[in-house]
Design an enzyme around this catalytic site. Structure first.
Site, PDB file in Angstrom:
ATOM      1  CG  ASP A 182      43.384  43.048  41.160  1.00  0.00           C
ATOM      2  OD1 ASP A 182      44.085  42.944  40.133  1.00  0.00           O
ATOM      3  OD2 ASP A 182      43.056  42.085  41.846  1.00  0.00           O
ATOM      4  CE  LYS A 183      41.397  45.939  45.362  1.00  0.00           C
ATOM      5  NZ  LYS A 183      42.068  44.824  44.671  1.00  0.00           N
ATOM      6  CB  CYS A 185      46.654  37.742  36.768  1.00  0.00           C
ATOM      7  SG  CYS A 185      47.942  38.425  37.812  1.00  0.00           S
ATOM      8  CD  GLU A 245      42.625  40.435  46.749  1.00  0.00           C
ATOM      9  OE1 GLU A 245      41.963  40.972  45.859  1.00  0.00           O
ATOM     10  OE2 GLU A 245      43.667  39.777  46.529  1.00  0.00           O
ATOM     11  CB  SER A 286      42.240  36.871  44.868  1.00  0.00           C
ATOM     12  OG  SER A 286      42.545  36.787  43.496  1.00  0.00           O
TER      13      SER A 286
END
Length: 553
Positions: A122-123, A193, A442, A468
């Site tokens: 994600d980051k 994911c 989040e 998310s």
């Protein structure tokens, strides 16, 4: 030999540096080649980065085959999933800045000529992209690929199903045996994911930008093609150096608009707004949050993926992935934008077919006529707020309800388990913004718990924090100015009426201006939650989510 490493490696004064390289087995012949950094976020904490050791070896093979000298170093690669629902989430968005800065420091200190950036999550991918724009060297990004979905009683599931199941367990809707079964099968392989969360969104957008090889973003983590494309990326990185094609030749206002359109068309994570604003900031490109809504009004939503639908990232890859989406969007895209394989966007996606019309639709038959995200404004969000209509039922696009106010995610989670949340509630979660969090956590856990209690689609969560990409139900995040800056979110009281109107792009607190002024006079800024370490510094320097939560030096 006009690449920059030779300014010292090829001179007598570079003897010490040459000697150090030779101590590790490099030769004089190696030192005459362009030096390519292989920036690896591999670790055994995060499944999205777990396979990058083998990916890096394939990249280095490609670099050597093309006449380059690979040098590898690592940087951090945190896992949003493991950091969810506790103090660790404060550190996740700030990690983006550390990733970018650590790459800057290593590459600039050693005057490396080009970069292959390896990451998936994600980051991590945003941090890598920010480093690419900041350094403006020949650069290519290789992601590790999505994991395969879990199989649970005849249906595909992803990791977020575990938190939904936890809510269902607490609500007495499933047994502890069923809960354990879901935990054990949700994540069957390494990789990012398998839903269209922030990780896969950003990998897809890196490809849409032109910084990853066409078709590479969605190759499964355990597929042999993942190593093949990594080797090709290594070869291409040398070619980029030799031709002098730099990151900002590819990252332009036009390519950013292409990436935004792709993100809107695939129902990407709300977080991609933060990350593309930060990328534009690093590249010195004038991009504002209003550009996202302008493009959303013009860009149909044509690929529906988990959690907005039952289809996972493997389904998306098999349906044609990013190239098939971009082929459909081509009339709306800047087709002349350059990409890392030396071809234009139009050349790369011309003729790519949709292989499963249930996953990807044509431009004239979209899931929605406008994009998967929307920018809301109003007296509760004078600057902006972000929501995701692609994950919100259309009958919930206009909702009016009374506020229940919480000053942290934990307070809301406790209220959910205590049975204090009812259908129709407007759940305000504040002091979770970039400064107030700090770190803009989040609200993932709260949203998944609400889903487990079968409440997510009947309430709204309104926050200056984030969400998310896996969340669904009713939610509006990134509310700016944030509560810690004295934004209107800080002034909401239990029982206030709030209206969410997605079609008209408004977020309204139905309280008179006079009353808000009275509350403003009585408001006192809370003390910082964290004063020490990097988070203490981050809270002092970070800008509003409206500007991408970049650091304001």
């Amino acid at each position: 030999m006009n690449w920059r490493s030779k300014s010292f490696l090829g001179a007598p004064e570079g003897a010490m540096a040459r000697s150090f390289y030779k101590s590790m087995g490099y030769t004089d012949a190696d030192l005459e080649k362009p030096v390519i950094a292989v920036v690896n976020t591999w670790n055994t904490v995060c499944p999205g980065q777990y396979n990058l050791r083998s990916v890096a070896e394939a990249v280095k093979e490609g670099i050597r085959a093309a006449g380059g000298m690979p040098v590898e170093f690592g940087t951090i690669g945190p896992c949003d999933g493991i950091a969810q629902g506790h103090e660790g989430m404060h550190y996740i968005l700030p990690s983006r800045e550390i990733i970018a800065a650590s790459i800057e420091l290593m590459v600039e200190a050693h005057r490396l000529d080009g970069m292959v950036l390896l990451g998936s999550c994600d980051k991590v991918v945003p941090g890598l992209l920010m480093a690419a724009a900041r350094l403006n060297l020949p650069t290519i990004l290789v992601n590790g690929g999505p994991m395969y979905p879990g199989e649970y009683r005849g249906r595909h599931i992803s990791g977020n199903e575990v938190h939904i199941a936890l809510g269902a367990l607490r609500a007495g809707k499933i047994s502890s045996e069923e809960f354990k079964e879901i935990e054990n099968c949700a994540c069957p392989t390494p990789g990012s994911c398998t839903m269209m969360g922030t990780a896969n969104t950003m990998c897809c957008l890196a490809e849409a930008l032109g910084l990853s090889l066409p078709g590479s973003a969605t190759i499964p983590a355990i597929a042999s093609q993942r190593l093949q494309v990594a080797q090709e990326a290594g070869r291409r990185s040398v070619d980029l150096v030799l031709k002098g094609i730099r990151a900002r030749d590819i990252i332009t206002k036009e390519s950013l608009e292409n990436a935004i359109r792709v993100g809107l068309a695939i129902g990407g994570s709300t977080n991609f707004v933060l990350h593309l604003l930060a990328l534009a900031h690093e590249a010195g490109i004038d991009l504002s949050i209003d550009d996202f809504d302008r493009l959303s009004q013009e860009t149909p939503y044509i690929a529906s993926l988990m959690t907005a639908s039952e289809y996972d990232m493997i389904d998306f890859h098999q349906a044609g992935g990013v190239p098939a989406v971009m082929n459909q969007l081509l009339p709306l895209l800047h087709g002349a934008c350059l990409t890392v394989n030396g071809k234009t966007v139009a050349e790369n996606v011309q003729g790519v077919k949709i292989k499963n019309s249930e996953v990807i639709r044509t431009l004239d038959n979209p899931f929605l006529p406008t994009g998967g995200l929307a920018v809301l404004k109003g007296n509760l969000a004078p600057l902006s707020a972000i929501c995701k209509p692609a994950a919100i039922k259309k009958e919930r696009w206009y909702v009016r309800g009374r506020a229940k106010v919480f000053n942290s995610e934990e307070e809301l989670v406790q209220a959910i388990h205590a049975g204090r949340i009812q259908r129709g509630d407007m759940l305000v979660v504040r002091y979770e913004g970039p400064k107030g969090g700090p770190g803009m956590r989040e609200m993932y856990t709260a949203m998944e718990m609400l889903a487990g209690y079968e409440l997510a689609e009947y309430v709204y969560v309104l926050t200056d924090g984030r969400f998310s990409g896996s969340n669904f139900g009713g939610f509006v995040g990134h509310i700016s100015p944030e509560a810690a800056e004295g934004g209107p979110l800080a002034l909401v009281e239990d029982g206030d009426l709030i209206t969410v109107d997605i079609p008209h792009r408004t977020l309204t607190l139905e309280v008179s201006q006079e009353e808000l002024e009275r509350r403003k006079q009585a408001w006192r800024k809370p003390a910082p939650k964290i004063r020490s370490g990097f988070l203490g510094l981050y809270a002092q320097l970070v800008k509003s989510a409206h500007y991408g939560a970049v650091l304001g030096f």
